[in-house]
Design a protein around this motif. Structure first.
Motif, PDB file in Angstrom:
ATOM      1  N   ASP A  10      11.842   1.711 -12.314  1.00 34.91           N
ATOM      2  CA  ASP A  10      10.625   2.490 -12.478  1.00 34.91           C
ATOM      3  C   ASP A  10      10.307   3.241 -11.190  1.00 34.91           C
ATOM      4  O   ASP A  10      10.682   2.822 -10.095  1.00 34.91           O
ATOM      5  N   LEU A  11       9.618   4.361 -11.325  1.00 34.29           N
ATOM      6  CA  LEU A  11       9.189   5.156 -10.180  1.00 34.29           C
ATOM      7  C   LEU A  11       7.677   5.109 -10.075  1.00 34.29           C
ATOM      8  O   LEU A  11       6.975   5.229 -11.080  1.00 34.29           O
ATOM      9  N   ILE A  12       7.170   4.937  -8.865  1.00 33.99           N
ATOM     10  CA  ILE A  12       5.740   5.037  -8.594  1.00 33.99           C
ATOM     11  C   ILE A  12       5.532   6.341  -7.842  1.00 33.99           C
ATOM     12  O   ILE A  12       6.190   6.592  -6.835  1.00 33.99           O
ATOM     13  N   ILE A  13       4.615   7.167  -8.334  1.00 33.69           N
ATOM     14  CA  ILE A  13       4.305   8.436  -7.688  1.00 33.69           C
ATOM     15  C   ILE A  13       2.835   8.420  -7.301  1.00 33.69           C
ATOM     16  O   ILE A  13       1.968   8.144  -8.133  1.00 33.69           O
ATOM     17  N   VAL A  14       2.550   8.709  -6.035  1.00 37.60           N
ATOM     18  CA  VAL A  14       1.191   8.817  -5.544  1.00 37.60           C
ATOM     19  C   VAL A  14       1.009  10.247  -5.062  1.00 37.60           C
ATOM     20  O   VAL A  14       1.757  10.716  -4.198  1.00 37.60           O
ATOM     21  N   ALA A  15       0.031  10.945  -5.637  1.00 36.44           N
ATOM     22  CA  ALA A  15      -0.254  12.325  -5.249  1.00 36.44           C
ATOM     23  C   ALA A  15      -1.676  12.400  -4.723  1.00 36.44           C
ATOM     24  O   ALA A  15      -2.610  11.975  -5.385  1.00 36.44           O
ATOM     25  N   GLY A  16      -1.826  12.896  -3.518  1.00 42.13           N
ATOM     26  CA  GLY A  16      -3.134  12.999  -2.875  1.00 42.13           C
ATOM     27  C   GLY A  16      -3.083  12.363  -1.504  1.00 42.13           C
ATOM     28  O   GLY A  16      -2.081  11.783  -1.099  1.00 42.13           O
ATOM     29  N   THR A  53       0.850  -1.176   0.000  1.00 42.75           N
ATOM     30  CA  THR A  53       0.000   0.000   0.000  1.00 42.75           C
ATOM     31  C   THR A  53       0.889   1.229   0.000  1.00 42.75           C
ATOM     32  O   THR A  53       1.780   1.358   0.822  1.00 42.75           O
ATOM     33  N   TYR A  54       0.638   2.107  -0.943  1.00 46.52           N
ATOM     34  CA  TYR A  54       1.445   3.301  -1.103  1.00 46.52           C
ATOM     35  C   TYR A  54       0.645   4.538  -0.708  1.00 46.52           C
ATOM     36  O   TYR A  54      -0.478   4.724  -1.149  1.00 46.52           O
ATOM     37  N   LYS A  55       1.259   5.386   0.126  1.00 42.66           N
ATOM     38  CA  LYS A  55       0.694   6.682   0.480  1.00 42.66           C
ATOM     39  C   LYS A  55       1.360   7.725  -0.405  1.00 42.66           C
ATOM     40  O   LYS A  55       2.183   7.396  -1.258  1.00 42.66           O
ATOM     41  N   GLN A  56       1.017   8.986  -0.189  1.00 46.23           N
ATOM     42  CA  GLN A  56       1.580  10.059  -0.992  1.00 46.23           C
ATOM     43  C   GLN A  56       3.101  10.048  -0.931  1.00 46.23           C
ATOM     44  O   GLN A  56       3.694   9.972   0.146  1.00 46.23           O
ATOM     45  N   GLY A  57       3.737  10.050  -2.095  1.00 46.39           N
ATOM     46  CA  GLY A  57       5.187  10.049  -2.153  1.00 46.39           C
ATOM     47  C   GLY A  57       5.710   9.499  -3.460  1.00 46.39           C
ATOM     48  O   GLY A  57       4.956   9.182  -4.377  1.00 46.39           O
ATOM     49  N   ILE A  58       7.011   9.363  -3.535  1.00 42.81           N
ATOM     50  CA  ILE A  58       7.696   8.827  -4.712  1.00 42.81           C
ATOM     51  C   ILE A  58       8.441   7.577  -4.276  1.00 42.81           C
ATOM     52  O   ILE A  58       9.208   7.604  -3.318  1.00 42.81           O
ATOM     53  N   TYR A  59       8.228   6.468  -5.000  1.00 44.20           N
ATOM     54  CA  TYR A  59       8.801   5.178  -4.624  1.00 44.20           C
ATOM     55  C   TYR A  59       9.593   4.618  -5.793  1.00 44.20           C
ATOM     56  O   TYR A  59       9.120   4.598  -6.927  1.00 44.20           O
ATOM     57  N   ASN A  60      10.804   4.141  -5.521  1.00 43.35           N
ATOM     58  CA  ASN A  60      11.676   3.542  -6.529  1.00 43.35           C
ATOM     59  C   ASN A  60      11.521   2.027  -6.475  1.00 43.35           C
ATOM     60  O   ASN A  60      11.644   1.419  -5.414  1.00 43.35           O
ATOM     61  N   ILE A  61      11.274   1.389  -7.607  1.00 40.51           N
ATOM     62  CA  ILE A  61      11.124  -0.062  -7.678  1.00 40.51           C
ATOM     63  C   ILE A  61      12.503  -0.675  -7.874  1.00 40.51           C
ATOM     64  O   ILE A  61      13.245  -0.286  -8.769  1.00 40.51           O
ATOM     65  N   SER A  62      12.831  -1.666  -7.055  1.00 42.35           N
ATOM     66  CA  SER A  62      14.144  -2.304  -7.157  1.00 42.35           C
ATOM     67  C   SER A  62      14.023  -3.823  -7.239  1.00 42.35           C
ATOM     68  O   SER A  62      14.845  -4.543  -6.709  1.00 42.35           O
ATOM     69  N   GLU A  63      12.989  -4.308  -7.914  1.00 36.07           N
ATOM     70  CA  GLU A  63      12.828  -5.748  -8.135  1.00 36.07           C
ATOM     71  C   GLU A  63      13.707  -6.157  -9.317  1.00 36.07           C
ATOM     72  O   GLU A  63      13.768  -5.459 -10.327  1.00 36.07           O
ATOM     73  N   PRO A  64      14.383  -7.297  -9.238  1.00 39.33           N
ATOM     74  CA  PRO A  64      15.282  -7.694 -10.328  1.00 39.33           C
ATOM     75  C   PRO A  64      14.551  -8.092 -11.620  1.00 39.33           C
ATOM     76  O   PRO A  64      15.065  -7.872 -12.696  1.00 39.33           O
ATOM     77  N   LYS A  65      13.344  -8.638 -11.508  1.00 34.83           N
ATOM     78  CA  LYS A  65      12.585  -9.047 -12.690  1.00 34.83           C
ATOM     79  C   LYS A  65      11.328  -8.203 -12.811  1.00 34.83           C
ATOM     80  O   LYS A  65      10.775  -7.761 -11.818  1.00 34.83           O
ATOM     81  N   GLU A  66      10.876  -7.988 -14.054  1.00 38.14           N
ATOM     82  CA  GLU A  66       9.642  -7.238 -14.226  1.00 38.14           C
ATOM     83  C   GLU A  66       8.445  -8.112 -13.872  1.00 38.14           C
ATOM     84  O   GLU A  66       8.503  -9.337 -13.978  1.00 38.14           O
ATOM     85  N   PHE A  67       7.359  -7.478 -13.446  1.00 35.80           N
ATOM     86  CA  PHE A  67       6.170  -8.213 -13.032  1.00 35.80           C
ATOM     87  C   PHE A  67       4.935  -7.386 -13.356  1.00 35.80           C
ATOM     88  O   PHE A  67       4.984  -6.164 -13.428  1.00 35.80           O
TER      89      PHE A  67
END
Length: 103
Positions: free
Chosen positions: A88-94, A29-43
């Motif tokens: 990839d970056l995940i950005i949640v705004a709100g 679960t992601y709250k407001q912010g910027i998150y960097n994905i560091s998984e070795p394989k895509e999913f």
């Protein structure tokens, strides 16, 4: 003396031949912010709004291109995002929270 050597050898073998469990991305679960994905394989993932409507969800790929944009207004809407990979970056705004899980 033999018992002490046996116990030491036994303890070393227990620690040497066991495997530590690896954490697997199931959901988060992601709250407001910027998150960097560091998984070795895509999913492949899906996203769902779980708290406070009117939240924006953005994914930016490793080269800086916008890959996905969605404004969540409803709680019941489950959206197939596609593939996320390393860098990839995940950005949640709100003020809401978005649950991201593997599909």
């Amino acid at each position: 003396m033999k018992l002490r050597i046996f116990i030491i050898a036994f303890l070393i073998s227990i620690f040497a031949f066991t495997e530590t469990p690896k954490a697997i991305f199931v959901s988060d679960t992601y709250k407001q912010g910027i998150y960097n994905i560091s998984e070795p394989k895509e999913f492949s993932v899906t996203a769902k709004l779980v708290k406070n409507p009117f939240t924006t969800f953005i994914i930016i790929d490793s080269s800086g291109n916008q890959k996905y944009f969605k404004r969540f207004d409803n709680f019941d809407e489950i959206v197939n995002i596609g593939y996320i990979k390393n860098g990839d970056l995940i950005i949640v705004a709100g003020n809401g929270e978005i649950a991201v899980s593997r599909s």
